[in-house]
Design an enzyme around this catalytic site. Structure first.
Site, PDB file in Angstrom:
ATOM      1  N   LEU A  48      22.749 -10.318 -26.225  1.00 35.89           N
ATOM      2  CA  LEU A  48      23.118 -10.298 -27.756  1.00 35.89           C
ATOM      3  C   LEU A  48      22.393 -11.326 -28.240  1.00 35.89           C
ATOM      4  O   LEU A  48      22.376 -12.474 -27.980  1.00 35.89           O
ATOM      5  CB  LEU A  48      24.755 -10.519 -27.833  1.00 35.89           C
ATOM      6  N   HIS A  49      21.828 -10.975 -29.567  1.00 34.43           N
ATOM      7  CA  HIS A  49      21.203 -11.819 -30.390  1.00 34.43           C
ATOM      8  C   HIS A  49      22.065 -12.947 -30.962  1.00 34.43           C
ATOM      9  O   HIS A  49      21.660 -14.170 -31.301  1.00 34.43           O
ATOM     10  CB  HIS A  49      20.372 -11.445 -31.464  1.00 34.43           C
ATOM     11  N   THR A  50      23.223 -12.632 -31.108  1.00 35.24           N
ATOM     12  CA  THR A  50      24.264 -13.824 -31.505  1.00 35.24           C
ATOM     13  C   THR A  50      24.374 -14.686 -30.501  1.00 35.24           C
ATOM     14  O   THR A  50      24.848 -15.892 -30.911  1.00 35.24           O
ATOM     15  CB  THR A  50      25.849 -12.953 -31.533  1.00 35.24           C
ATOM     16  N   ALA A  51      24.099 -14.602 -29.308  1.00 31.94           N
ATOM     17  CA  ALA A  51      24.032 -15.876 -28.291  1.00 31.94           C
ATOM     18  C   ALA A  51      22.924 -16.713 -28.212  1.00 31.94           C
ATOM     19  O   ALA A  51      23.164 -17.686 -27.876  1.00 31.94           O
ATOM     20  CB  ALA A  51      24.410 -15.027 -26.963  1.00 31.94           C
ATOM     21  N   ASN A 109      20.556 -19.979 -30.811  1.00 36.14           N
ATOM     22  CA  ASN A 109      19.690 -19.838 -31.839  1.00 36.14           C
ATOM     23  C   ASN A 109      19.065 -20.709 -32.476  1.00 36.14           C
ATOM     24  O   ASN A 109      19.952 -21.487 -33.313  1.00 36.14           O
ATOM     25  CB  ASN A 109      20.366 -18.574 -32.581  1.00 36.14           C
TER      26      ASN A 109
END
Length: 470
Positions: A155-158, A329
């Site tokens: 997940l790009h959120t992570a 990120n």
């Protein structure tokens, strides 16, 4: 190392919340597997490696869940998440009752066609997207006739792709160490290079940004306003805009390691810029010039300008800098407004290089401060994405060390890597894939079929780039 006896919560930063909650960062690793190999045993070692990696990086085993505050999420890692069960076993061999129509031998002969590796059966992602609790990692070991396709996405959120590269380096090391014949070798390796320090997992430096930042204080919004007064270059497309995704093409090209260096030197010589122009600057400029020439008419007397969107990493520009192996990120899409048809490739490379001066500590802190002041950034995520407004997106994976990862045992180094997720929009993209062990780089070019045909005929492009016919 984390305890598996209690639930661990990883708080997310404003930049984490800005990223899409989708598995856009994903790769399929591809290996040949001997028919004598025990696939259950290979799966067991992959699972052991993942289990060890989650103990070192607990958020990897968790799920992104709502916090109760509007638009806010965190990562929750439960005691049962530390066992490596995120890795799904999928037998797609002939006779399994669920066979995949392609053998390893056939896909290798066809040069691993990109379209084959976005098949839904190779990934659990589609099923995950219906859940309220989104697993951070999607991992599936697909055993086909004569081979293994290991799907790994996050997940790009992570985290961003740089963090993902670091995580997979650790995972491959742990898988290698799980094989009995590798244990002694692994002990003799410089394991310090793979040790996960607390600072790598510490997101607190990105929790707060500059104070009292308004929307129009942020560079992207100022640039969007200025560009709104320019004519849209898409009014001058050579062919009408595509109406169906079938009118787009995933074209594959290759640039050799020697050509990469020659390209940089050749472009640098145009402007006596040898000392500072990077290979990535040169490659981005070449792609900008040639892809635009294949898509957009050069007959207009008007000066056409548009955005190139690239991703820059904030780890080294922040003050103080983040560790290079920070596992969250910190990379951001960064729009650069350029002439659609610059006078030379050097002119484009110069503008791309100079734009990095604006990607600095203040820029990142302004974005964090602005987002933090909003509370719920759900709608802002959409608004911010629109500021990029790209004519072309370059997602450069060239310097990711995926091909250098030795998974040990029956696997070793991967034979090939392919993107795991298909493109589903009409935004032109170029993805320089991770450099192979010989330094050569595959380029995935997602553009209209008519433009791909013209790109293959472009003299400047063909001087440096070779088509790969799948």
């Amino acid at each position: 190392m984390a305890s598996a006896t209690k639930t661990l919560i990883t708080e997310l930063t404003p930049l984490d919340h800005l990223m899409p909650r989708t598995y856009v960062i994903g790769m399929n690793y591809i290996w040949p597997i001997s028919r004598r190999s025990n696939i259950e045993d290979i799966h067991k070692h992959l699972k052991r490696g993942l289990e060890q990696t989650i103990k070192e990086i607990p958020f990897l085993g968790g799920s992104v869940v709502p916090t109760g505050s509007p638009g806010k999420f965190c990562i929750e890692t439960l005691p049962g998440d530390f066992e490596g069960n995120q890795l799904i076993f999928n037998d797609l061999r002939t006779g399994s009752g669920n066979s995949w129509p392609n053998s390893y031998k056939n896909v290798r002969k066809a040069r691993f066609p990109s379209t084959l590796f976005t098949d839904d059966c190779l990934s659990p992602v589609k099923g995950y997207m219906t859940r309220e609790r989104l697993p951070v990692i999607a991992a599936q070991a697909n055993f086909i006739d004569g081979g293994l396709i290991l799907h790994l996405s996050v997940l790009h959120t992570a985290c961003d792709v740089l963090a993902w590269n670091n995580i997979l380096s650790i995972l491959s090391k742990n898988v290698k160490a799980s094989w009995p014949t590798e244990a002694e070798v692994s002990l003799n390796d410089d394991l310090q290079d793979y040790k996960v320090l607390p600072s790598f997992l510490d997101r607190s430096p990105l929790m707060r940004g500059n104070l009292n930042v308004e929307r129009m204080d942020v560079r992207e919004y100022k640039l969007q306003l200025a560009n709104s007064k320019l004519e849209d270059p898409r009014n001058h497309l050579i062919n009408p805009p595509p109406k169906s995704i079938t009118e787009m093409e995933n074209a594959l090209f290759c640039i050799s390691n020697s050509k990469l260096g020659e390209l940089r030197d050749s472009i640098s010589a145009e402007g006596s810029a040898t000392s500072w122009l990077t290979v990535n600057d040169a490659l981005a400029a070449l792609m900008w010039c040639c892809v635009n020439r294949a898509r957009i008419s050069n007959g207009s007397q008007k000066l056409l300008r548009g955005n190139l969107s690239v991703a820059y990493d904030g780890r080294t520009v922040l003050d103080p800098p983040l560790p290079k192996r920070f596992m969250g990120n910190s990379a951001l899409g960064f729009p650069i407004t350029l002439d659609i048809h610059p006078k030379s490739v050097f002119e484009a490379a110069l503008a791309i290089s100079e734009s990095r001066n604006d990607f600095n500590d203040k820029h990142i802190r302004d974005i964090i401060g602005f987002l933090d002041g909003l509370g719920d950034i759900t709608q802002e995520r959409v608004s911010y994405a629109k500021t990029l407004n790209p004519i072309l997106v370059i997602s450069n994976l060239k310097d990711m060390g995926f091909y250098e990862q030795d998974w040990g045992g029956s696997l070793g180094f991967p034979d090939a890597l392919r993107m795991a997720n298909p493109f589903l929009d009409y935004i032109p993209r170029v993805v320089p894939m991770p450099a192979q062990r010989n330094g050569n780089v595959y380029l995935i070019v997602w553009i209209e079929k008519s433009a791909a045909k013209r790109l293959r005929e472009d003299e400047t492009w063909n001087k440096w780039i070779t088509p790969v016919f799948e």
